[in-house]
Design a protein around this motif. Structure first.
Motif, PDB file in Angstrom:
ATOM      1  N   ILE A  68      31.780  87.328  98.397  1.00 31.12           N
ATOM      2  CA  ILE A  68      31.616  88.512  99.234  1.00 31.12           C
ATOM      3  C   ILE A  68      33.343  89.269  99.351  1.00 31.12           C
ATOM      4  O   ILE A  68      33.993  88.591  98.844  1.00 31.12           O
ATOM      5  CB  ILE A  68      31.134  88.192 100.646  1.00 31.12           C
ATOM      6  CG1 ILE A  68      32.332  87.224 101.271  1.00 31.12           C
ATOM      7  CG2 ILE A  68      29.875  87.250 100.525  1.00 31.12           C
ATOM      8  CD1 ILE A  68      31.890  87.060 102.658  1.00 31.12           C
TER       9      ILE A  68
ATOM     10  N   ASN B  76      34.338  96.721  99.611  1.00 32.71           N
ATOM     11  CA  ASN B  76      34.045  97.488  98.417  1.00 32.71           C
ATOM     12  C   ASN B  76      35.250  97.794  97.708  1.00 32.71           C
ATOM     13  O   ASN B  76      36.372  97.725  98.205  1.00 32.71           O
ATOM     14  CB  ASN B  76      33.627  98.870  98.927  1.00 32.71           C
ATOM     15  CG  ASN B  76      32.050  98.991  99.304  1.00 32.71           C
ATOM     16  OD1 ASN B  76      31.424  97.825  99.177  1.00 32.71           O
ATOM     17  ND2 ASN B  76      31.778  99.973 100.043  1.00 32.71           N
TER      18      ASN B  76
ATOM     19  N   GLU C 123      23.805  91.024  93.491  1.00 33.39           N
ATOM     20  CA  GLU C 123      23.016  91.661  94.715  1.00 33.39           C
ATOM     21  C   GLU C 123      21.437  91.391  94.341  1.00 33.39           C
ATOM     22  O   GLU C 123      20.833  92.415  94.427  1.00 33.39           O
ATOM     23  CB  GLU C 123      23.353  92.950  95.062  1.00 33.39           C
ATOM     24  CG  GLU C 123      24.643  93.013  95.487  1.00 33.39           C
ATOM     25  CD  GLU C 123      24.971  94.638  95.972  1.00 33.39           C
ATOM     26  OE1 GLU C 123      24.326  94.610  97.050  1.00 33.39           O
ATOM     27  OE2 GLU C 123      25.911  95.225  95.451  1.00 33.39           O
TER      28      GLU C 123
ATOM     29  N   HIS D 220      26.139  91.699  99.312  1.00 35.44           N
ATOM     30  CA  HIS D 220      26.788  92.347 100.687  1.00 35.44           C
ATOM     31  C   HIS D 220      26.057  92.094 101.889  1.00 35.44           C
ATOM     32  O   HIS D 220      26.573  92.063 102.888  1.00 35.44           O
ATOM     33  CB  HIS D 220      26.492  93.814 100.507  1.00 35.44           C
ATOM     34  CG  HIS D 220      27.535  94.372  99.557  1.00 35.44           C
ATOM     35  ND1 HIS D 220      29.051  94.668  99.716  1.00 35.44           N
ATOM     36  CD2 HIS D 220      27.638  94.806  98.126  1.00 35.44           C
ATOM     37  CE1 HIS D 220      29.421  95.137  98.984  1.00 35.44           C
ATOM     38  NE2 HIS D 220      28.918  95.317  97.937  1.00 35.44           N
TER      39      HIS D 220
END
Ligand SMILES: Nc1ncnc2c1ncn2[C@@H]1O[C@H](COP(=O)(O)OP(=O)(O)OP(=O)(O)O)[C@@H](O)[C@H]1O
Length: 269
Positions: free
Chosen positions: A47, A50, A184, A215
């Protein structure tokens, strides 16, 4: 299992290890000395904010880019500098490596392509015939594993979104790779689909080593044994979900704002 592990790779050898990996694009250092050892059978979520370098890290591990320096080992064997298909055949498979799904092929045919590709099928007719029975058998078994038996002959383009993601994971595990990278995997799914899909991922990757970039904190905390937090090209924490949540450095650099955002979004609904 097809993929040979390193003869030196005993039980204590990490499934995947990064040693001081650096990646520069031009003069900019995007990955700044990452070291990480993932145990066999462990589920790890990567994680971070961005642009932190999560995808770049996956690109380095799967061989899309070579690292500028440092070493990457799969089951104790150096893979940095190898090409994606070579790394795949050594036992690491990434969710979109096979350009996802062929929309105009059936579910079964998609799975069979995944198997044939992983067998190193080289377009020679005799080899194709020899491999075909094996590939058919494996593709049939995968249909049950990913819960798409009833959709065997449905064209991939006619599947629901969640079914397509399941097929994608089926193709990813088709070759029997023991280290799986998923980017993801629940992106674009509703909350209830996501919950079901986490269970699905747990089941189909049972006994394998799993790395996800993620995310959605619900997915992260529901799936991961350990979490690697990447901030500005560095791993600032690599620990259990509880320890990561409680880590003040992680709170400050990332998690505090993400959890606050998620809570605010939930309160607004
Ligand atoms: N091929 C490339 N050439 C130059 N810069 C790149 C390249 N790939 C990535 N970068 C840069 O590296 C940095 C990290 O990008 P990366 O996509 O790895 O981040 P990320 O953590 O996956 O972000 P996100 O969560 O938004 O997907 C960004 O600044 C990006 O612009």
């Amino acid at each position: 299992m097809r993929h040979a592990t390193n003869p030196e790779g005993g039980a204590g050898v990490p499934a995947l290890e990064l040693r001081n990996v650096v990646k520069r694009f031009g003069k900019t250092e995007i990955i700044r000395g990452v070291s990480l050892a993932v145990r066999r059978g462990e589920r790890v979520a990567v994680i971070g904010p961005n642009g932190a370098g999560k995808s770049t890290l996956f690109n380095l591990i799967s061989g899309r880019f070579p690292p500028s320096s440092g070493e990457i080992l799969l089951n104790g064997r150096r893979i940095d500098g190898k090409r994606p298909f070579e790394i795949n055949r050594l036992g690491l498979s990434r969710s979109f490596q096979i350009t996802n799904i062929f929309p105009k092929l059936s579910v079964f045919e998609n799975l069979r392509c995944g198997v044939l590709w992983s067998l190193g099928y080289r377009y020679t007719f005799l080899k194709f015939l020899a491999d075909l029975d094996d590939a058919n058998e494996r593709a049939e078994a995968l249909l049950d594993r990913i819960g798409l038996r009833k959709k065997r002959d449905t064209l991939a383009m006619n599947l629901t979104y969640a079914e397509q993601r399941a097929l994608e994971i089926g193709i990813t595990i088709a070759g029997g790779a023991d280290v799986i990278l998923l980017d993801e995997p629940t992106a674009g799914m509703s909350k209830s689909e996501t919950r079901r899909f986490i269970e699905f991922i747990r089941e189909v990757t049972e006994g394998r080593t799993l790395l996800t970039v993620e995310h959605d904190m619900g997915v992260v905390f529901g799936l991961a044994d350990r979490i690697a937090v990447v901030v500005y090209g560095e791993v600032i924490a690599f620990d259990t979900p509880e320890a990561v949540k409680a880590n003040p450095r992680v709170q400050e650099a990332y998690l505090g704002s993400v959890l606050a955002e998620q809570q605010a979004a939930e309160a607004a609904h």
